[in-house]
Write a protein that holds these residues in place. Structure first.
Motif, mmCIF file in Angstrom:
data_model
loop_
_atom_site.group_PDB
_atom_site.id
_atom_site.type_symbol
_atom_site.label_atom_id
_atom_site.label_comp_id
_atom_site.label_asym_id
_atom_site.label_seq_id
_atom_site.Cartn_x
_atom_site.Cartn_y
_atom_site.Cartn_z
ATOM 1 N N LYS A 126 20.789 75.514 43.701
ATOM 2 C CA LYS A 126 19.425 76.016 43.894
ATOM 3 C C LYS A 126 18.867 76.522 42.566
ATOM 4 C CE LYS A 126 20.199 77.242 48.744
ATOM 5 N NZ LYS A 126 20.147 78.295 49.779
ATOM 6 N N GLN A 127 18.280 75.606 41.820
ATOM 7 C CA GLN A 127 17.651 75.990 40.568
ATOM 8 C C GLN A 127 16.365 76.773 40.854
ATOM 9 O OE1 GLN A 127 18.890 75.719 37.691
ATOM 10 N NE2 GLN A 127 20.451 74.114 37.816
ATOM 11 N N PRO A 128 16.033 77.770 40.029
ATOM 12 C CA PRO A 128 14.866 78.621 40.314
ATOM 13 C C PRO A 128 13.543 77.874 40.126
ATOM 14 C CG PRO A 128 15.825 79.173 38.173
ATOM 15 C CD PRO A 128 16.755 78.198 38.808
ATOM 16 N N LEU A 129 12.582 78.196 40.986
ATOM 17 C CA LEU A 129 11.239 77.623 40.924
ATOM 18 C C LEU A 129 10.230 78.725 41.208
ATOM 19 C CD1 LEU A 129 9.251 75.219 40.789
ATOM 20 C CD2 LEU A 129 9.607 74.930 43.253
ATOM 21 N N ASP A 130 9.280 78.911 40.300
ATOM 22 C CA ASP A 130 8.212 79.902 40.477
ATOM 23 C C ASP A 130 7.142 79.287 41.381
ATOM 24 O OD1 ASP A 130 5.967 81.630 40.178
ATOM 25 O OD2 ASP A 130 6.816 82.382 38.302
ATOM 26 N N ILE A 131 7.141 79.682 42.656
ATOM 27 C CA ILE A 131 6.221 79.095 43.625
ATOM 28 C C ILE A 131 4.772 79.392 43.248
ATOM 29 C CG2 ILE A 131 5.558 79.038 46.051
ATOM 30 C CD1 ILE A 131 8.234 77.792 45.524
ATOM 31 N N GLY A 132 4.505 80.600 42.767
ATOM 32 C CA GLY A 132 3.135 80.974 42.419
ATOM 33 C C GLY A 132 2.561 80.123 41.303
ATOM 34 N N LEU A 133 3.326 79.948 40.222
ATOM 35 C CA LEU A 133 2.841 79.144 39.106
ATOM 36 C C LEU A 133 2.732 77.666 39.477
ATOM 37 C CD1 LEU A 133 4.782 80.748 36.103
ATOM 38 C CD2 LEU A 133 2.389 81.077 36.769
ATOM 39 N N CYS A 134 3.649 77.191 40.308
ATOM 40 C CA CYS A 134 3.582 75.800 40.744
ATOM 41 C C CYS A 134 2.340 75.575 41.608
ATOM 42 C CB CYS A 134 4.845 75.438 41.519
ATOM 43 S SG CYS A 134 4.957 73.705 42.011
ATOM 44 N N THR A 135 2.014 76.546 42.459
ATOM 45 C CA THR A 135 0.812 76.433 43.295
ATOM 46 C C THR A 135 -0.448 76.422 42.441
ATOM 47 O OG1 THR A 135 1.971 77.587 45.091
ATOM 48 C CG2 THR A 135 -0.435 77.480 45.210
ATOM 49 N N GLU A 136 -0.507 77.289 41.439
ATOM 50 C CA GLU A 136 -1.675 77.313 40.559
ATOM 51 C C GLU A 136 -1.822 76.002 39.786
ATOM 52 O OE1 GLU A 136 -1.369 80.660 38.043
ATOM 53 O OE2 GLU A 136 -1.408 82.143 39.668
ATOM 54 N N ALA A 137 -0.716 75.457 39.314
ATOM 55 C CA ALA A 137 -0.783 74.189 38.586
ATOM 56 C C ALA A 137 -1.271 73.068 39.497
ATOM 57 C CB ALA A 137 0.593 73.850 38.010
ATOM 58 N N PHE A 138 -0.845 73.070 40.763
ATOM 59 C CA PHE A 138 -1.292 72.047 41.698
ATOM 60 C C PHE A 138 -2.798 72.151 41.930
ATOM 61 C CE2 PHE A 138 -2.119 70.188 45.819
ATOM 62 C CZ PHE A 138 -1.318 69.059 45.841
ATOM 63 N N ARG A 139 -3.308 73.363 42.073
ATOM 64 C CA ARG A 139 -4.745 73.542 42.298
ATOM 65 C C ARG A 139 -5.564 73.075 41.097
ATOM 66 N NH1 ARG A 139 -3.726 79.615 44.563
ATOM 67 N NH2 ARG A 139 -3.243 79.069 46.754
ATOM 68 N N GLU A 140 -5.060 73.300 39.903
ATOM 69 C CA GLU A 140 -5.781 72.847 38.722
ATOM 70 C C GLU A 140 -5.788 71.321 38.606
ATOM 71 O OE1 GLU A 140 -4.027 74.727 35.395
ATOM 72 O OE2 GLU A 140 -4.668 76.764 35.947
ATOM 73 N N MET A 161 10.904 73.611 48.518
ATOM 74 C CA MET A 161 9.740 72.848 48.957
ATOM 75 C C MET A 161 9.132 73.419 50.233
ATOM 76 S SD MET A 161 9.033 70.572 46.718
ATOM 77 C CE MET A 161 9.491 71.884 45.578
ATOM 78 N N GLY A 162 9.916 74.057 51.066
ATOM 79 C CA GLY A 162 9.367 74.669 52.273
ATOM 80 C C GLY A 162 8.405 75.793 51.949
ATOM 81 N N ALA A 163 8.770 76.642 50.997
ATOM 82 C CA ALA A 163 7.884 77.742 50.598
ATOM 83 C C ALA A 163 6.626 77.205 49.913
ATOM 84 C CB ALA A 163 8.632 78.691 49.662
ATOM 85 N N LEU A 164 6.760 76.141 49.117
ATOM 86 C CA LEU A 164 5.589 75.555 48.473
ATOM 87 C C LEU A 164 4.658 74.921 49.503
ATOM 88 C CD1 LEU A 164 4.175 74.864 45.784
ATOM 89 C CD2 LEU A 164 5.515 72.738 45.740
ATOM 90 N N GLU A 165 5.225 74.322 50.531
ATOM 91 C CA GLU A 165 4.410 73.708 51.578
ATOM 92 C C GLU A 165 3.594 74.757 52.323
ATOM 93 O OE1 GLU A 165 4.949 70.633 55.371
ATOM 94 O OE2 GLU A 165 6.694 71.462 54.333
ATOM 95 N N GLN A 166 4.174 75.916 52.571
ATOM 96 C CA GLN A 166 3.437 76.983 53.242
ATOM 97 C C GLN A 166 2.250 77.455 52.410
ATOM 98 O OE1 GLN A 166 6.226 80.073 54.204
ATOM 99 N NE2 GLN A 166 7.305 78.839 55.721
ATOM 100 N N GLN A 167 2.373 77.410 51.090
ATOM 101 C CA GLN A 167 1.288 77.854 50.223
ATOM 102 C C GLN A 167 0.148 76.840 50.152
ATOM 103 O OE1 GLN A 167 0.943 80.767 48.516
ATOM 104 N NE2 GLN A 167 2.843 81.585 49.361
ATOM 105 N N LEU A 168 0.439 75.552 50.300
ATOM 106 C CA LEU A 168 -0.565 74.525 50.040
ATOM 107 C C LEU A 168 -1.090 73.820 51.287
ATOM 108 C CD1 LEU A 168 1.040 72.818 46.892
ATOM 109 C CD2 LEU A 168 -0.910 74.387 46.941
ATOM 110 N N CYS A 169 -0.343 73.820 52.373
ATOM 111 C CA CYS A 169 -0.735 72.992 53.514
ATOM 112 C C CYS A 169 -2.042 73.458 54.142
ATOM 113 C CB CYS A 169 0.377 72.961 54.551
ATOM 114 S SG CYS A 169 0.736 74.558 55.311
ATOM 115 N N LEU A 170 -2.367 74.749 54.095
ATOM 116 C CA LEU A 170 -3.618 75.230 54.692
ATOM 117 C C LEU A 170 -4.825 74.833 53.842
ATOM 118 C CD1 LEU A 170 -2.522 78.793 55.887
ATOM 119 C CD2 LEU A 170 -2.685 76.677 57.216
#
Length: 479
Positions: A126-140, A161-170
């Motif tokens: 389980k390599q670390p992933l910053d969900i917040g920064l990844c979400t911001e990059a996706f929006r940009e 990916m489950g946590a990232l999906e919760q941030q973006l699916c809505l």
């Protein structure tokens, strides 16, 4: 090209040496990163008494601690596999069978190719992933909230990916997240369902997958290149968790495909083809070896099967009679950059494009050799043979010479058994002379020879001192 086989000796002498870097320290959170509970349950549930733990180089520092924990929790005999036979992404069944292991626990990045014999549990880490920064990059990258986007990830980030999906699916109703699947899944049953490279997702865009964009979470490497060549009609963006930056991928896919199609032309011109065995564990590799041999035989080309381990320019330069090599490996390792090699290295799909007249370039690039086998989604039967007089002439785009591209009759292309016999030794033993042996015999240098009984015996004498570039006595000899 010269630097691939030799180097300047003076540069080695003048090179500054730095202290060796200390090996990485073992991780503290073994339970979380290596999922020790799930691994122990797999071993106990299967009743395995001998288990092989396969680690990539970057995780070997944790091997001793993980192995000790596994032995304590399961009571099984544990072996650590470090230096793999081929790529570390593939399960090394050969090394595991040497230890007589009954199952393999594969740690780290994986190509997810199905194995032939042993049960396998993949633990990606389980390599670390910053969900917040990844979400911001996706929006940009995707300002339009109605964009059709498929999210792919390296397996080491699949846990997030489950946590990232919760941030973006809505916010993005048309976003699709791929799932990692193990083993060899059945054929897709739903319209628009894609299952490739261990990823599964359902495309609901009106125009199919070509109307979707791809967002990849992971570092730049072979996995991303493989995705971009396979889904070359889609635009790609990525987020690198190591730098926490997103970007639109600028790899010129058309230029990369032009390079691969150039290799197809080289394969059409080839008369002798070397089949490199790049895996011994991926299911179906024996079938594709037989398929390639039959294809080359029908195309009137001579083939040799070579098992050389991990290919490099020095190894393949020993086979001067080979015009082109074809590498049978997993989908992730089949795209070998052969620019430094003496002869080009192609994939099984590229060899089919060169030798099978019924297969045409459609824009879809295949890296999984199992797609070419009978019964697979991309299998194309060989057309019937036609006489050479009726064949359409073809001209090489590289040499400008005429070449034959039609298939030979199966009966006519069957090589007759060799009847050439030669005296092998003084006991009049007979040996069959093969074409490869004849070519080797024609070389001026054929390797080290013992010449027992032919070299006079002499006493040991004082030799030179120093190195080849400057012996100590060379100055005195010249004066």
């Amino acid at each position: 090209m010269a630097t691939a086989f030799s180097s300047d000796g003076e540069a080695v002498l003048r090179r500054m040496l730095s202290p060796a870097a200390a090996p990485p320290a073992p991780r503290g959170d073994l339970d979380g990163f290596y999922e020790m509970g799930r691994a122990a349950a797999f071993v106990r549930g299967g009743g395995f008494r001998k288990v092989a733990l396969q680690f990539p180089d970057e995780l070997l520092a944790d091997a001793a601690a993980v192995a000790a924990r596994m032995e304590a929790e399961t009571g099984a005999e544990v072996y650590v596999l470090g230096d793999t036979t081929y790529g570390s992404c593939c399960v090394d069944e050969v090394a595991a069978e040497h230890a007589r292991a009954e199952a393999v626990l594969h740690y780290g990045p994986a190509c997810l190719s199905p194995c032939r014999k042993l049960p396998v549990l993949h633990i990606f880490g389980k390599q670390p992933l910053d969900i917040g920064l990844c979400t911001e990059a996706f929006r940009e990258l995707y300002a339009d909230r109605q964009s059709h986007v498929v999210v792919l990830s390296d397996v080491v980030y699949a846990h997030a990916m489950g946590a990232l999906e919760q941030q973006l699916c809505l916010e993005y109703p048309n976003i699709i997240f791929s799932k990692v699947v193990y083993g060899d899944p059945p054929a897709p049953t739903l319209l628009g369902e894609e299952r490739q490279f261990g990823r599964q997702f359902l495309v609901e865009a009106p125009g199919g997958l070509q109307d979707c964009a791809m967002f990849y979470v992971g570092t730049e490497g072979l996995t991303l290149t493989n995705f971009m060549l396979t889904w070359n009609r889609c635009s790609f963006s990525s987020f690198d968790p190591t730098t926490n930056r997103g970007r639109r991928e600028t790899l010129n896919v058309n230029r990369a495909l032009m390079r691969r199609l150039y290799l197809v032309e080289r394969a059409r011109d080839a008369r002798v083809v070397g089949i490199l065995v790049g895996t011994l564990g991926v299911a179906g590799y024996l079938d594709v070896l037989q398929h390639l041999r039959e294809l080359l035989r029908r195309a009137g080309k001579r083939s040799y099967t070579l098992a050389v381990g991990k290919p490099n320019p020095a190894k393949l330069a020993n086979f001067l009679e080979v015009d082109v090599f074809v590498l049978v490996a997993c989908a992730q390792n089949s795209l070998l950059d052969s620019s430094d090699f003496y002869r080009p290295v192609v994939t099984p799909y590229e060899l089919e494009l060169a030798c099978n007249p019924a297969r045409e370039w459609t824009g879809n690039y295949l890296t999984d050799f199992r797609d070419l086998l009978p019964g697979a989604c991309a299998h194309v039967e060989l057309p019937p043979a036609i006489p050479a007089a009726e064949a359409i002439p073809d001209v090489s785009l590289i040499t400008g010479e005429m070449r034959a591209t039609h298939l030979c009759d199966p009966a006519a292309s069957q090589l007759p058994p060799s009847t050439a016999l030669a005296c092998r030794d003084q006991t009049n033993a007979l040996a069959e002379i093969s074409p490869a042996a004849s070519f080797l015999d024609s070389r001026s240098w054929r390797g080290l020879e013992q010449q027992l009984g032919q070299t006079p015996v002499s006493k040991a004498v004082q030799g030179r001192r120093g190195i080849a570039i400057a012996y100590e006595d060379e100055g005195r000899e010249q004066s």
